[in-house]
Design a protein around this motif. Structure first.
Motif, PDB file in Angstrom:
ATOM      1  N   UNK A 421       0.831  -1.199   0.000  1.00 50.53           N
ATOM      2  CA  UNK A 421       0.000   0.000   0.000  1.00 50.53           C
ATOM      3  C   UNK A 421       0.870   1.255   0.000  1.00 50.53           C
ATOM      4  N   UNK A 422       1.945   1.236   0.803  1.00 49.63           N
ATOM      5  CA  UNK A 422       2.855   2.388   0.848  1.00 49.63           C
ATOM      6  C   UNK A 422       3.521   2.601  -0.508  1.00 49.63           C
ATOM      7  N   UNK A 423       3.886   1.507  -1.187  1.00 50.30           N
ATOM      8  CA  UNK A 423       4.504   1.624  -2.507  1.00 50.30           C
ATOM      9  C   UNK A 423       3.523   2.188  -3.535  1.00 50.30           C
ATOM     10  N   UNK A 424       2.249   1.781  -3.417  1.00 49.07           N
ATOM     11  CA  UNK A 424       1.244   2.320  -4.329  1.00 49.07           C
ATOM     12  C   UNK A 424       1.120   3.840  -4.152  1.00 49.07           C
ATOM     13  N   UNK A 425       1.189   4.278  -2.910  1.00 55.82           N
ATOM     14  CA  UNK A 425       1.109   5.720  -2.648  1.00 55.82           C
ATOM     15  C   UNK A 425       2.356   6.435  -3.181  1.00 55.82           C
ATOM     16  N   UNK A 458      -0.267  16.124 -22.250  1.00 58.21           N
ATOM     17  CA  UNK A 458       0.941  15.635 -21.570  1.00 58.21           C
ATOM     18  C   UNK A 458       1.458  14.371 -22.237  1.00 58.21           C
ATOM     19  N   UNK A 459       2.759  14.286 -22.349  1.00 58.05           N
ATOM     20  CA  UNK A 459       3.394  13.129 -22.979  1.00 58.05           C
ATOM     21  C   UNK A 459       4.175  12.372 -21.923  1.00 58.05           C
ATOM     22  N   UNK A 460       3.946  11.064 -21.766  1.00 61.22           N
ATOM     23  CA  UNK A 460       4.655  10.322 -20.737  1.00 61.22           C
ATOM     24  C   UNK A 460       6.141  10.213 -21.039  1.00 61.22           C
ATOM     25  N   UNK A 461       6.879   9.915 -19.968  1.00 59.95           N
ATOM     26  CA  UNK A 461       8.317   9.736 -20.106  1.00 59.95           C
ATOM     27  C   UNK A 461       8.599   8.569 -21.031  1.00 59.95           C
ATOM     28  N   UNK A 462       9.764   8.559 -21.684  1.00 58.72           N
ATOM     29  CA  UNK A 462      10.105   7.442 -22.581  1.00 58.72           C
ATOM     30  C   UNK A 462      10.010   6.109 -21.867  1.00 58.72           C
ATOM     31  N   UNK A 463       9.597   5.075 -22.613  1.00 62.48           N
ATOM     32  CA  UNK A 463       9.372   3.763 -22.009  1.00 62.48           C
ATOM     33  C   UNK A 463      10.644   3.168 -21.442  1.00 62.48           C
ATOM     34  N   UNK A 464      11.797   3.547 -21.945  1.00 58.47           N
ATOM     35  CA  UNK A 464      13.051   2.976 -21.453  1.00 58.47           C
ATOM     36  C   UNK A 464      13.522   3.601 -20.164  1.00 58.47           C
ATOM     37  N   UNK A 465      12.862   4.689 -19.722  1.00 57.22           N
ATOM     38  CA  UNK A 465      13.291   5.351 -18.501  1.00 57.22           C
ATOM     39  C   UNK A 465      12.990   4.486 -17.291  1.00 57.22           C
ATOM     40  N   UNK A 466      14.004   4.253 -16.459  1.00 59.18           N
ATOM     41  CA  UNK A 466      13.804   3.424 -15.280  1.00 59.18           C
ATOM     42  C   UNK A 466      13.028   4.196 -14.218  1.00 59.18           C
ATOM     43  N   UNK A 467      11.985   3.612 -13.695  1.00 62.22           N
ATOM     44  CA  UNK A 467      11.161   4.240 -12.671  1.00 62.22           C
ATOM     45  C   UNK A 467      11.784   3.980 -11.307  1.00 62.22           C
ATOM     46  N   UNK A 468      12.303   5.001 -10.676  1.00 63.53           N
ATOM     47  CA  UNK A 468      12.958   4.862  -9.379  1.00 63.53           C
ATOM     48  C   UNK A 468      12.005   5.370  -8.302  1.00 63.53           C
ATOM     49  N   UNK A 469      11.542   4.477  -7.462  1.00 68.53           N
ATOM     50  CA  UNK A 469      10.598   4.830  -6.404  1.00 68.53           C
ATOM     51  C   UNK A 469      11.212   4.544  -5.049  1.00 68.53           C
ATOM     52  N   UNK A 470      10.774   5.288  -4.053  1.00 67.80           N
ATOM     53  CA  UNK A 470      11.136   4.970  -2.683  1.00 67.80           C
ATOM     54  C   UNK A 470      10.006   5.452  -1.779  1.00 67.80           C
ATOM     55  N   UNK A 471       9.397   4.503  -1.064  1.00 63.89           N
ATOM     56  CA  UNK A 471       8.290   4.852  -0.170  1.00 63.89           C
ATOM     57  C   UNK A 471       8.828   5.629   1.020  1.00 63.89           C
ATOM     58  N   UNK A 472       8.162   6.704   1.362  1.00 58.79           N
ATOM     59  CA  UNK A 472       8.579   7.536   2.491  1.00 58.79           C
ATOM     60  C   UNK A 472       7.802   7.148   3.744  1.00 58.79           C
ATOM     61  N   UNK A 473       8.242   7.695   4.871  1.00 57.88           N
ATOM     62  CA  UNK A 473       7.525   7.445   6.119  1.00 57.88           C
ATOM     63  C   UNK A 473       6.103   7.982   6.031  1.00 57.88           C
ATOM     64  N   UNK A 474       5.916   9.078   5.314  1.00 57.59           N
ATOM     65  CA  UNK A 474       4.569   9.626   5.143  1.00 57.59           C
ATOM     66  C   UNK A 474       3.686   8.664   4.348  1.00 57.59           C
ATOM     67  N   UNK A 475       4.270   7.968   3.363  1.00 59.34           N
ATOM     68  CA  UNK A 475       3.505   6.970   2.610  1.00 59.34           C
ATOM     69  C   UNK A 475       3.016   5.858   3.539  1.00 59.34           C
ATOM     70  N   UNK A 476       3.899   5.434   4.455  1.00 58.09           N
ATOM     71  CA  UNK A 476       3.502   4.402   5.424  1.00 58.09           C
ATOM     72  C   UNK A 476       2.444   4.931   6.387  1.00 58.09           C
ATOM     73  N   UNK A 477       2.579   6.189   6.793  1.00 63.17           N
ATOM     74  CA  UNK A 477       1.582   6.783   7.691  1.00 63.17           C
ATOM     75  C   UNK A 477       0.213   6.789   7.024  1.00 63.17           C
ATOM     76  N   UNK A 478       0.177   7.145   5.759  1.00 55.75           N
ATOM     77  CA  UNK A 478      -1.090   7.142   5.025  1.00 55.75           C
ATOM     78  C   UNK A 478      -1.635   5.728   4.891  1.00 55.75           C
TER      79      UNK A 478
END
Length: 768
Positions: A421-425, A458-478
């Motif tokens: 859930x935190x990653x989805x946020x 709006x045009x999305x980022x190129x498909x080859x671009x690596x999506x770098x995510x990191x869940x924050x403490x606020x994401x976990x709080x939510x």
């Protein structure tokens, strides 16, 4: 200078079906990290564990490019190592390591002693070892790292048996070493093969049965217990007949606490054969019993083997009246297990609740070892979170401590859902901010709002671009606002959301509840310093409508404890024993979701005094007393109760250790009534200069609930006047007076005198 990076350890994505030396000492590293370390593929490397104060574990290997380009890269790095690598150096998946290029060299092997192993029966035309010298030396030279017990395969290049793999195991290496460090194979190394013919071994016969904690958090004690039991199988030949084999293991605990993971570990421990009964019980009863008998017979013929029974409490559970739902199957399982008592067969089962299992299977001759997988405490939750975070670089280690402390009652399964859930946020946040990188002008003749028929898309980022995510403490709080622990889902839909600031008066009650519900969990250091044991129970008594229930809910909210609200009348059932069962279940769930609060509203409905030797309700009262006596302070369960009729309660409830304190919650005083009036009129249209002080004085004797109702009724009176006059007015003194005419005081002087008399009687009993 080479960067001092730290890495976690993970198994390779593709594991060999059988242990082999080929690639066993390769350390798979992501390309970016390989470059950051200044290494090239094939370089010898040294791994050292990161420790605080103690000695580091060291291991030698060779750098190898990870099969997956992005594996282990980013903020949370890891490298992939084989089981052979870990076992050789004593590493675990919980270790963090540093990596550098190795300057030291391996001990050169002078002589390698081999033996060939053939699973099953040796064929009559088993070939000799002629013409195998070259392929064996080639394979060992390519392997580079040699360890005793290591296995490898070669393929004869010529002859009738060309292409058939032959498997060899290293028995010993000369010169002997004092450590388990690997050797290096050189062109000078001699190879000696024991005997002139292969050694026959039983198919997949285990050499040593054990399980490890790789990928499992918070169950170290349970894994140690299981390995202690497995020792009997590993040393069976040295034991007297009465101690050979095992009487069975029963894993029990709430859903999501790791029972299935332990079963999978046990199945993969190295048995000759694994049998599962769950699938065999589907279909006709007679066919089921025949299939189960055959499983026990086949297991006995394939020792050492394991029989796994998942969800035993469903398979041979009890019906709603506590009787066996499938007595024939229960007797069959019991006979089968007892028949294997001195065999090298382990029977292991899992269940959510021991109380739901047919009693004929709860004996020392069937499942002698009952191992609980409880709801994890804070330390275990942090460990589980770190394992989940190691599997996904998007989950930062920095939040594990904070989240682990906040997730009371969460099991491993719940924590996994929370992380998802935190990653989805985090994804939603990234999507909103970064996923659309620029805007293009697109002709759109149908868009009237766009200037000159041109709209921005709006045009999305190129498909080859690596999506770098990191869940924050606020994401976990939510995420914590929506993800609830499994143990709580069957009890209530929404947690209480009442704050002390919403309750007027009752300051002595608030202070008492703070000391029993908040202080032990927010400041355990003070409790330890003062040598104070947390209270087990507290009784709130007084007239109806005086905020007893609100106070209990606020205590749970402010302390962030799980809250189980139970009305005494709702527990009662016409079925014999059903009320007692429901009561035990409440306590079981509270212990599973600890630290928690059980709040019994109208407790007099289930804990009335025993009068004249009547047995009506005696069993329910006895069950309640036993459950309260069974609560230990370390279990983190606080029992709160409320009643309007304290004189109806059985005296046994009042002794210390059950309800340690009894607090009178009476009608609000003048200051509390004024506070209620202020809170309930703050957002309503009232006339300017309304004298709330005077209203507080004239409402003497009203309960808190009645004060709230007076405010509501005054507002309704204003609305009725507005409708009648055709214009809106404000709430004034006259509206309140009309409201007080409709709402009669429910608290009489006789009622208050009754509470005072009971308190004096209790005080006299306590002091005597």
């Amino acid at each position: 200078m080479t960067q001092q990076l730290q890495f976690g350890l993970r198994p390779p994505q593709q594991r060999p079906t059988e242990p082999t030396l080929e690639g066993a000492f390769r350390v798979q590293i992501a390309p970016n990290d390989l470059k950051a370390l200044g290494l090239q593929q094939g370089d010898p490397i040294r791994l050292a564990t990161v420790t605080e104060g103690g000695p580091s574990k060291l291991g030698l290997g060779s750098a190898f490019l990870a099969a997956t380009p992005n594996a282990g890269s980013g903020a949370k790095r890891y490298v992939q190592v084989t089981d052979t690598f870990k076992e050789t150096y004593g590493f675990t998946l919980e270790d963090r390591v540093t990596i550098r290029k190795a300057l030291d060299t391996l001990q050169q092997a002078r002589v390698v002693h081999l033996k060939e192993v053939v699973q099953g029966v040796l064929p009559a035309d088993a070939e000799s070892y002629e013409d195998l010298d070259v392929p064996i030396r080639y394979t060992l030279g390519k392997t580079k790292f040699l360890v005793v017990g290591g296995a490898f395969e070669v393929v004869p290049p010529d002859g009738d048996k060309k292409g058939r793999k032959r498997r060899f195991v290293i028995e010993r290496i000369e010169p002997p070493l004092d450590t388990s460090q690997p050797y290096e194979f050189t062109f000078k190394t001699k190879v000696h093969i024991a005997g002139s013919r292969p050694v026959v071994v039983a198919p997949t016969a285990p050499s040593f049965l054990s399980i490890n904690s790789d990928g499992i958090g918070g169950l170290h004690e349970q894994i140690s217990q299981i390995n202690y039991i497995l020792r009997r199988f590993n040393n069976s030949s040295r034991l007297p007949p009465s101690l050979r084999g095992s009487r069975g293991i029963l894993l029990h605990g709430p859903s999501g606490t790791g029972k299935s993971m332990l079963l999978e570990k046990l199945k993969a421990a190295g048995w000759r054969k694994v049998f599962e009964i769950g699938e065999a019980t589907r279909g006709h009863a007679g066919q089921n019993q025949s299939a189960i008998r055959k499983i026990f017979e086949d297991a006995a013929a394939s020792a050492p083997s394991i029989i796994v029974i998942d969800q035993l409490d469903i398979l041979v559970g009890k019906d709603e009246h506590g009787n066996s739902a499938n007595p024939g199957l229960a007797q069959l399982l019991r006979a089968g297990i007892e028949g294997l008592r001195r065999s090298q067969i382990l029977v292991v089962a899992s269940a959510r609740s021991l109380g739901h299992i047919d009693g004929t299977l709860r004996t020392s001759r069937t499942f002698k070892h009952e191992i609980e997988t409880p709801v994890p405490y804070a330390k275990a939750r942090v460990e589980i979170l770190k394992i989940l975070q190691d599997k996904d670089p998007s989950l930062p280690h920095a939040v594990s401590e904070a989240v682990g402390e906040r997730t009371h009652g969460f099991v491993g399964q719940d924590l996994e859902v929370l992380c998802e859930d935190a990653l989805e946020r985090a994804y939603d946040r990234h999507f909103d901010q970064d996923d659309f990188v620029h805007v293009e002008q697109v002709d759109d003749p149908n868009n009237d709002q766009a200037e000159n028929g041109v709209t921005e898309t709006p045009v999305p980022a190129p498909s080859g671009t690596e999506l770098v995510l990191e869940a924050s403490l606020d994401d976990f709080e939510q995420a914590l606002r929506t993800v609830r622990p499994t143990a709580m889902k069957e009890v209530f839909l929404e947690p209480p959301k009442v704050r002390w600031s919403e309750i007027a008066g009752s300051e002595h009650v608030k202070q008492a509840l703070f000391e029993v519900a908040e202080l032990p969990y927010k400041r355990p250091d003070l409790m330890e310093y003062a040598q104070i044991q947390p209270s087990r129970g507290l009784l709130l008594y007084g007239p109806p409508g005086c905020s007893k229930t609100l106070c209990a809910r606020a205590a749970a909210t402010e302390s962030d404890l799980n809250f189980f609200a139970v009305k005494g009348a709702e527990l009662t059932s016409m079925w014999v024993g059903e009320t007692e069962r429901a009561l035990r279940e409440v306590f079981r769930k509270a212990r599973a979701a600890s630290p928690s609060i059980i709040f019994f509203d109208e407790i007099d409905a289930i804990a009335g005094a025993r009068r004249g030797g009547a047995s009506n309700g005696l069993n329910v009262l006895t069950t309640l007393l036993n459950e309260m006596d069974g609560i230990e302070s370390k279990q983190g369960v606080l029992v709160l109760a409320a009643t309007n009729k304290p004189e109806m309660l059985d005296a046994a409830l009042m002794r210390p250790g059950r309800f340690d304190a009894m607090l009178y919650v009476g009608p609000p005083n003048e200051a509390a009534r004024r506070q209620i009036l202020q809170m309930k009129t703050a957002r309503r249209p009232v006339v300017e200069g309304l004298d709330l002080e005077e209203l507080a004085r004239v409402t003497e004797g009203y309960s808190g609930a009645e004060m709230v109702e007076i405010c509501n009724e005054a507002a309704k009176a204003m609305v009725r006047d507005g409708l009648e006059k055709g214009r809106w007015e404000r709430i004034g003194r006259g509206h309140f007076e009309r409201a007080m005419e409709h709402i009669v005081r429910g608290i009489t002087p006789e009622m208050q005198e009754r509470y005072q008399r009971w308190a004096k009687e209790r005080s006299a009993v306590t002091s005597s």
